[in-house]
Design a protein around this motif. Sequence first.
Motif, PDB file in Angstrom:
ATOM      1  N   LYS A  91       2.485   5.708  -6.508  1.00  0.00           N
ATOM      2  CA  LYS A  91       2.431   5.121  -5.285  1.00  0.00           C
ATOM      3  C   LYS A  91       3.877   4.432  -5.094  1.00  0.00           C
ATOM      4  CE  LYS A  91       0.878   1.695  -2.055  1.00  0.00           C
ATOM      5  NZ  LYS A  91       0.030   0.690  -1.654  1.00  0.00           N
ATOM      6  N   ARG A  92       4.634   3.569  -6.074  1.00  0.00           N
ATOM      7  CA  ARG A  92       5.912   3.261  -6.066  1.00  0.00           C
ATOM      8  C   ARG A  92       6.884   4.208  -5.988  1.00  0.00           C
ATOM      9  NH1 ARG A  92       3.437  -0.890  -9.467  1.00  0.00           N
ATOM     10  NH2 ARG A  92       3.907   0.209 -11.605  1.00  0.00           N
ATOM     11  N   THR A  95       6.739   5.952  -2.437  1.00  0.00           N
ATOM     12  CA  THR A  95       7.162   5.000  -1.441  1.00  0.00           C
ATOM     13  C   THR A  95       8.837   4.968  -1.568  1.00  0.00           C
ATOM     14  OG1 THR A  95       5.176   3.987  -1.568  1.00  0.00           O
ATOM     15  CG2 THR A  95       7.055   2.653  -0.507  1.00  0.00           C
ATOM     16  N   ALA A 100       5.434  11.426   1.420  1.00  0.00           N
ATOM     17  CA  ALA A 100       4.264  11.063   1.654  1.00  0.00           C
ATOM     18  C   ALA A 100       3.009  11.920   1.230  1.00  0.00           C
ATOM     19  CB  ALA A 100       4.147  11.030   3.185  1.00  0.00           C
ATOM     20  N   VAL A 125       0.337   7.383   2.443  1.00  0.00           N
ATOM     21  CA  VAL A 125       0.510   8.524   1.296  1.00  0.00           C
ATOM     22  C   VAL A 125      -0.561   9.071   0.941  1.00  0.00           C
ATOM     23  CG1 VAL A 125       1.152   8.670  -1.023  1.00  0.00           C
ATOM     24  CG2 VAL A 125       2.227   7.008   0.458  1.00  0.00           C
TER      25      VAL A 125
END
Length: 211
Positions: A91-92, A95, A100, A125
Amino acid sequence: MSSVEAEVTRLYRVRRTVLEMLRDRGYVISDTSADDLGMTAAEFENNFTASGYSRDSLTMFKQLRANAGEQIYVFFPRDVKLGKAAVDEYKRRLTNEGVARAIIVLQGPMTPSANKAVGEMEPAVRLELFLENELLINITKHVLVPQHEVLSDTEKAALLARYKLKDSQLPRVQKKDAVARYYGLTAGQVMKITRPSETAGRYCTYRLCVG
């Protein structure tokens, strides 16, 4: 065949299916480049061995042919059972890079906390989850699977206007359907299915993705 050789062969097949899946979704994939579908089994084995059998070396990053701003990552986690920490790291990364969408190719099941974390990331996401076993073959190449095509928003609007329908009146397909997952369908998208016909040569049906 040793266990290492079996794993290399297995991952080569999985990688090819993933690339075919991305190509069929409209991402830029070369049929001849050694970086994509042009890579032979021997070349894959050499590269994977040189990486120390690192699944991180299999990570892919591709752009949509029609819009280079729409990008996708494909991750091959090292852990047999994916945990929340790994999901948070993905996720990091996504982002930070403004991406996405990603596919995660799993060796086995996820922990409950990791599964929850994936759900909490949507819709900002979207992480799609596939087990390696699901990608050993390309299901769309099976003789019993008819031709599928995802309609664009414009094509969907034209279809509904032609038959004076609302999309809710179309037959449905669940988002978790195997072919719907292969094409990465989201709720509201429409799939055109073309089948052979003894009388008409071929006939088309349409399915609305739900769920």
